[in-house]
Design a protein around this motif. Structure first.
Motif, PDB file in Angstrom:
ATOM      1  N   PRO A   4       0.805  -1.226   0.000  1.00 49.44           N
ATOM      2  CA  PRO A   4       0.000   0.000   0.000  1.00 49.44           C
ATOM      3  C   PRO A   4       0.840   1.279   0.000  1.00 49.44           C
ATOM      4  O   PRO A   4       0.522   2.223  -0.725  1.00 49.44           O
ATOM      5  CB  PRO A   4      -0.835  -0.111   1.278  1.00 49.44           C
ATOM      6  CG  PRO A   4      -0.897  -1.565   1.569  1.00 49.44           C
ATOM      7  CD  PRO A   4       0.406  -2.132   1.086  1.00 49.44           C
ATOM      8  N   ASP A   5       1.911   1.315   0.793  1.00 53.33           N
ATOM      9  CA  ASP A   5       2.723   2.525   0.857  1.00 53.33           C
ATOM     10  C   ASP A   5       3.370   2.836  -0.488  1.00 53.33           C
ATOM     11  O   ASP A   5       3.330   3.972  -0.973  1.00 53.33           O
ATOM     12  CB  ASP A   5       3.780   2.422   1.958  1.00 53.33           C
ATOM     13  CG  ASP A   5       4.645   1.174   1.858  1.00 53.33           C
ATOM     14  OD1 ASP A   5       4.223   0.198   1.204  1.00 53.33           O
ATOM     15  OD2 ASP A   5       5.742   1.171   2.434  1.00 53.33           O
ATOM     16  N   ALA A   6       3.924   1.838  -1.137  1.00 51.90           N
ATOM     17  CA  ALA A   6       4.562   2.039  -2.438  1.00 51.90           C
ATOM     18  C   ALA A   6       3.535   2.431  -3.496  1.00 51.90           C
ATOM     19  O   ALA A   6       3.812   3.270  -4.361  1.00 51.90           O
ATOM     20  CB  ALA A   6       5.302   0.780  -2.859  1.00 51.90           C
ATOM     21  N   GLU A   7       2.349   1.848  -3.443  1.00 53.85           N
ATOM     22  CA  GLU A   7       1.299   2.168  -4.412  1.00 53.85           C
ATOM     23  C   GLU A   7       0.822   3.606  -4.254  1.00 53.85           C
ATOM     24  O   GLU A   7       0.595   4.306  -5.244  1.00 53.85           O
ATOM     25  CB  GLU A   7       0.123   1.196  -4.272  1.00 53.85           C
ATOM     26  CG  GLU A   7       0.459  -0.221  -4.678  1.00 53.85           C
ATOM     27  CD  GLU A   7       0.789  -0.359  -6.150  1.00 53.85           C
ATOM     28  OE1 GLU A   7       0.140   0.322  -6.987  1.00 53.85           O
ATOM     29  OE2 GLU A   7       1.691  -1.131  -6.480  1.00 53.85           O
ATOM     30  N   VAL A   8       0.662   4.057  -3.012  1.00 57.24           N
ATOM     31  CA  VAL A   8       0.231   5.437  -2.766  1.00 57.24           C
ATOM     32  C   VAL A   8       1.273   6.418  -3.300  1.00 57.24           C
ATOM     33  O   VAL A   8       0.942   7.383  -3.999  1.00 57.24           O
ATOM     34  CB  VAL A   8      -0.025   5.686  -1.260  1.00 57.24           C
ATOM     35  CG1 VAL A   8      -0.201   7.161  -0.967  1.00 57.24           C
ATOM     36  CG2 VAL A   8      -1.251   4.914  -0.795  1.00 57.24           C
ATOM     37  N   VAL A   9       2.538   6.175  -2.997  1.00 57.24           N
ATOM     38  CA  VAL A   9       3.615   7.065  -3.455  1.00 57.24           C
ATOM     39  C   VAL A   9       3.695   7.063  -4.980  1.00 57.24           C
ATOM     40  O   VAL A   9       3.805   8.121  -5.610  1.00 57.24           O
ATOM     41  CB  VAL A   9       4.970   6.663  -2.824  1.00 57.24           C
ATOM     42  CG1 VAL A   9       6.118   7.422  -3.457  1.00 57.24           C
ATOM     43  CG2 VAL A   9       4.936   6.916  -1.315  1.00 57.24           C
ATOM     44  N   ALA A  10       3.616   5.892  -5.596  1.00 56.28           N
ATOM     45  CA  ALA A  10       3.694   5.794  -7.057  1.00 56.28           C
ATOM     46  C   ALA A  10       2.528   6.515  -7.731  1.00 56.28           C
ATOM     47  O   ALA A  10       2.726   7.248  -8.714  1.00 56.28           O
ATOM     48  CB  ALA A  10       3.732   4.331  -7.486  1.00 56.28           C
ATOM     49  N   LEU A  11       1.321   6.342  -7.212  1.00 55.00           N
ATOM     50  CA  LEU A  11       0.160   7.014  -7.796  1.00 55.00           C
ATOM     51  C   LEU A  11       0.264   8.521  -7.638  1.00 55.00           C
ATOM     52  O   LEU A  11      -0.035   9.276  -8.564  1.00 55.00           O
ATOM     53  CB  LEU A  11      -1.138   6.503  -7.169  1.00 55.00           C
ATOM     54  CG  LEU A  11      -2.413   7.150  -7.709  1.00 55.00           C
ATOM     55  CD1 LEU A  11      -2.559   6.893  -9.199  1.00 55.00           C
ATOM     56  CD2 LEU A  11      -3.621   6.655  -6.948  1.00 55.00           C
ATOM     57  N   ALA A  12       0.712   8.973  -6.480  1.00 49.96           N
ATOM     58  CA  ALA A  12       0.871  10.415  -6.254  1.00 49.96           C
ATOM     59  C   ALA A  12       1.862  11.017  -7.253  1.00 49.96           C
ATOM     60  O   ALA A  12       1.634  12.098  -7.796  1.00 49.96           O
ATOM     61  CB  ALA A  12       1.333  10.678  -4.823  1.00 49.96           C
ATOM     62  N   GLU A  13       2.954  10.300  -7.514  1.00 49.24           N
ATOM     63  CA  GLU A  13       3.924  10.780  -8.497  1.00 49.24           C
ATOM     64  C   GLU A  13       3.322  10.766  -9.894  1.00 49.24           C
ATOM     65  O   GLU A  13       3.498  11.713 -10.660  1.00 49.24           O
ATOM     66  CB  GLU A  13       5.190   9.924  -8.458  1.00 49.24           C
ATOM     67  CG  GLU A  13       6.024  10.159  -7.220  1.00 49.24           C
ATOM     68  CD  GLU A  13       7.294   9.308  -7.203  1.00 49.24           C
ATOM     69  OE1 GLU A  13       7.725   8.854  -8.288  1.00 49.24           O
ATOM     70  OE2 GLU A  13       7.828   9.112  -6.104  1.00 49.24           O
ATOM     71  N   GLU A  14       2.590   9.708 -10.231  1.00 48.11           N
ATOM     72  CA  GLU A  14       1.999   9.563 -11.559  1.00 48.11           C
ATOM     73  C   GLU A  14       1.022  10.688 -11.887  1.00 48.11           C
ATOM     74  O   GLU A  14       1.006  11.202 -13.001  1.00 48.11           O
ATOM     75  CB  GLU A  14       1.288   8.215 -11.644  1.00 48.11           C
ATOM     76  CG  GLU A  14       0.653   7.919 -12.984  1.00 48.11           C
ATOM     77  CD  GLU A  14      -0.033   6.572 -12.988  1.00 48.11           C
ATOM     78  OE1 GLU A  14      -1.146   6.486 -13.559  1.00 48.11           O
ATOM     79  OE2 GLU A  14       0.532   5.608 -12.424  1.00 48.11           O
ATOM     80  N   ILE A  15       0.208  11.080 -10.910  1.00 51.55           N
ATOM     81  CA  ILE A  15      -0.798  12.116 -11.171  1.00 51.55           C
ATOM     82  C   ILE A  15      -0.307  13.519 -10.819  1.00 51.55           C
ATOM     83  O   ILE A  15      -1.026  14.492 -11.005  1.00 51.55           O
ATOM     84  CB  ILE A  15      -2.125  11.818 -10.434  1.00 51.55           C
ATOM     85  CG1 ILE A  15      -1.945  11.898  -8.914  1.00 51.55           C
ATOM     86  CG2 ILE A  15      -2.682  10.475 -10.864  1.00 51.55           C
ATOM     87  CD1 ILE A  15      -3.246  11.795  -8.136  1.00 51.55           C
ATOM     88  N   GLY A  16       0.908  13.621 -10.301  1.00 47.71           N
ATOM     89  CA  GLY A  16       1.465  14.931  -9.963  1.00 47.71           C
ATOM     90  C   GLY A  16       0.795  15.569  -8.755  1.00 47.71           C
ATOM     91  O   GLY A  16       0.573  16.776  -8.724  1.00 47.71           O
ATOM     92  N   ALA A  17       0.494  14.758  -7.756  1.00 43.91           N
ATOM     93  CA  ALA A  17      -0.193  15.260  -6.559  1.00 43.91           C
ATOM     94  C   ALA A  17       0.656  16.307  -5.842  1.00 43.91           C
ATOM     95  O   ALA A  17       1.876  16.191  -5.773  1.00 43.91           O
ATOM     96  CB  ALA A  17      -0.491  14.099  -5.613  1.00 43.91           C
ATOM     97  N   GLY A  18      -0.013  17.310  -5.296  1.00 45.15           N
ATOM     98  CA  GLY A  18       0.666  18.336  -4.520  1.00 45.15           C
ATOM     99  C   GLY A  18       0.601  18.060  -3.028  1.00 45.15           C
ATOM    100  O   GLY A  18       1.319  18.685  -2.245  1.00 45.15           O
ATOM    101  N   LEU A  19      -0.254  17.127  -2.622  1.00 51.72           N
ATOM    102  CA  LEU A  19      -0.429  16.782  -1.213  1.00 51.72           C
ATOM    103  C   LEU A  19      -1.046  15.394  -1.134  1.00 51.72           C
ATOM    104  O   LEU A  19      -1.963  15.073  -1.885  1.00 51.72           O
ATOM    105  CB  LEU A  19      -1.355  17.787  -0.516  1.00 51.72           C
ATOM    106  CG  LEU A  19      -1.743  17.504   0.928  1.00 51.72           C
ATOM    107  CD1 LEU A  19      -0.526  17.634   1.850  1.00 51.72           C
ATOM    108  CD2 LEU A  19      -2.846  18.446   1.381  1.00 51.72           C
ATOM    109  N   ILE A  20      -0.547  14.588  -0.210  1.00 55.75           N
ATOM    110  CA  ILE A  20      -1.135  13.274   0.077  1.00 55.75           C
ATOM    111  C   ILE A  20      -1.749  13.363   1.471  1.00 55.75           C
ATOM    112  O   ILE A  20      -1.090  13.806   2.410  1.00 55.75           O
ATOM    113  CB  ILE A  20      -0.070  12.161   0.059  1.00 55.75           C
ATOM    114  CG1 ILE A  20       0.581  12.057  -1.316  1.00 55.75           C
ATOM    115  CG2 ILE A  20      -0.687  10.823   0.476  1.00 55.75           C
ATOM    116  CD1 ILE A  20       1.784  11.130  -1.361  1.00 55.75           C
ATOM    117  N   VAL A  21      -3.012  12.971   1.592  1.00 54.47           N
ATOM    118  CA  VAL A  21      -3.694  12.964   2.884  1.00 54.47           C
ATOM    119  C   VAL A  21      -4.001  11.512   3.238  1.00 54.47           C
ATOM    120  O   VAL A  21      -4.639  10.799   2.466  1.00 54.47           O
ATOM    121  CB  VAL A  21      -4.997  13.786   2.846  1.00 54.47           C
ATOM    122  CG1 VAL A  21      -5.693  13.760   4.198  1.00 54.47           C
ATOM    123  CG2 VAL A  21      -4.714  15.224   2.407  1.00 54.47           C
TER     124      VAL A  21
END
Length: 55
Positions: A4-21
């Motif tokens: 889960p941690d790696a998937e969250v980080v990878a998705l955030a990078e893929e979509i260009g997230a400015g903040l992860i909550v």
């Protein structure tokens, strides 16, 4: 699929997230050592700011 941690980080990078909550249940020290913590790992590996909310 995956950790889960790696998937969250990878998705955030893929979509260009400015903040992860993320939510955190606030496990005690021993449980965290034995089970790990998704929120701790995301905070350490994310490319953007991470807000962890206890619930």
């Amino acid at each position: 699929m995956g950790r889960p941690d790696a998937e969250v980080v990878a998705l955030a990078e893929e979509i260009g997230a400015g903040l992860i909550v993320l939510g955190s249940r606030g496990l005690g020290g021993m449980k965290r050592v034995l089970m790990g913590s998704v929120s701790d790992s995301v905070v350490r590996h994310a490319h953007c700011p991470v807000l962890v909310v206890r619930w």
